[in-house]
Design an enzyme around this catalytic site. Structure first.
Site, PDB file in Angstrom:
ATOM      1  N   HIS A   1      -3.564  11.581  -1.898  1.00 19.98           N
ATOM      2  CA  HIS A   1      -2.230  10.266  -1.441  1.00 19.98           C
ATOM      3  C   HIS A   1      -3.317   9.261  -0.148  1.00 19.98           C
ATOM      4  CE1 HIS A   1       0.762   8.448  -0.216  1.00 19.98           C
ATOM      5  NE2 HIS A   1       1.661   8.342  -1.400  1.00 19.98           N
TER       6      HIS A   1
ATOM      7  N   GLU B   1      -1.691   7.288   1.925  1.00 14.41           N
ATOM      8  CA  GLU B   1      -1.052   7.009   3.144  1.00 14.41           C
ATOM      9  C   GLU B   1      -2.100   7.912   3.965  1.00 14.41           C
ATOM     10  OE1 GLU B   1       2.248   8.576   5.771  1.00 14.41           O
ATOM     11  OE2 GLU B   1       2.772   7.088   3.983  1.00 14.41           O
TER      12      GLU B   1
ATOM     13  N   SER C   1       9.378   2.029  -3.497  1.00 17.42           N
ATOM     14  CA  SER C   1       8.749   0.633  -4.435  1.00 17.42           C
ATOM     15  C   SER C   1       9.121  -0.064  -5.872  1.00 17.42           C
ATOM     16  CB  SER C   1       7.695   0.929  -4.506  1.00 17.42           C
ATOM     17  OG  SER C   1       6.930   2.518  -5.040  1.00 17.42           O
TER      18      SER C   1
END
Length: 320
Positions: free
Chosen positions: A135, A137, A279
């Site tokens: 991911h 992040e 999002s």
């Protein structure tokens, strides 16, 4: 499937989660791209998807944003924006070495995790990062420190198998978009094995993730089906599906938009819960509810939940 005539529509209750959709970090990141386009003109380059939502990315592309995978795809003379998920330390360093103008759209709550990891590293601690491999992040957080300074733990099994590097003291951090309950299970294992683990100054899983998961728990308890609006690569959206099922929903589905609905899911449904990942734009939720209303005699109920008022400042270069 053709919508039934009004006289043939059966009754259906639609429960809307509160809160749902955009969080402050996502809203800030999108605004950064929009304002950069207004101020500097097109193209503005964006390293990785600004947020994990296909509709948001396509709209920004239409305005003149160019999405790239790596910095070396960007010219030196155009603005570049780093995504809300954060980037390894080497990325802004490379941009500075090329005298590039860049805007960092990293969510401030992700940046907080970066600062916490750096502080614990300076204390001489080895960091255990709870998150999902690959991911953005997680890649960004692990890239804040030298190789080997952070160990990634994804599951309870990983937590049971983790071995302390030598006699080094430990600390932990988490990805901001994880399942609160899953993370608690992993932490219970780690803290049982390493009781000295210090907690971060503030919970790493962000307020928006926590609030949306709590809202979906309420939906799941009373819904036959829960629809989560969000893209497949959105971690927080995928977690909402899992939370809904655990909370008691008979079925839960992640849908990119209303066109992704399979109306056979509704065959025995009397109550459908609707929410969206952090999002997903509100318009996608409205369109989905409208699509349901075209096929059923709907009663729409907005669930009572936390009303978020968090905002984050934009970079000074876009405000001046």
């Amino acid at each position: 499937m053709t919508a039934p005539s009004p006289s043939d529509r059966r009754s259906l209750v639609v429960r809307l989660a509160t809160p749902r959709g955009f969080c402050a970090g996502v809203d800030r990141a999108i605004q950064i791209v929009e304002r950069a386009l207004e101020k500097y003109g097109a193209p503005v380059f964006v390293r990785h998807e600004i947020v994990h939502n296909r509709h948001v990315v396509e709209r920004l592309k239409a305005l003149g944003a160019v999405f790239v995978k790596e910095l070396d795809e960007c010219p030196d003379d155009r603005p570049v924006v780093f995504s809300a998920h954060g980037v390894p330390r080497a990325v802004p360093e490379a941009a500075r070495s090329r005298d590039m103008f860049f805007l960092d759209a990293t969510c401030p709550l992700v940046s907080k995790v970066h600062v916490e990891c750096e502080r614990r590293h300076e204390e001489g601690r080895h960091i255990i990062l709870i998150g999902h491999a690959g991911h953005p992040e997680v890649i960004g957080t692990m890239g804040q420190l030298p190789a080997g300074a952070i160990s990634l733990v994804e599951t309870v099994e990983d937590a049971e198998a983790f071995q302390r590097p030598g006699d080094q003291p430990l600390a932990y951090a988490t990805q901001t978009t994880l399942s609160v309950d899953d993370t608690a299970e992993i932490l219970s294992v780690l803290k049982a094995r390493f009781p000295e683990l210090p907690d971060p100054h503030k919970e790493d899983i962000c307020y928006a993730t926590t609030n949306r998961q709590e809202a979906v728990k309420r939906l799941g308890k009373g819904s036959d089906l829960v629809l989560v609006v969000g893209s497949a690569n959105s971690s927080n959206s995928a977690r909402l599906v899992e939370v809904a099922l655990r909370a008691g929903a008979r079925d839960a589905r992640l849908v990119d938009d209303a066109s992704a609905i399979d109306w056979r899911w509704f065959d025995t449904v009397q109550t459908v819960g609707v929410t969206a990942g952090a999002s997903a734009p509100e318009k996608l939720i409205t369109d989905l509810v409208d699509a349901i209303g075209a096929r059923f005699d709907t009663t729409v109920i907005e669930d009572d939940g936390v009303r978020e008022a968090v905002t984050f400042k934009l970079p000074r270069a876009l405000v001046d």
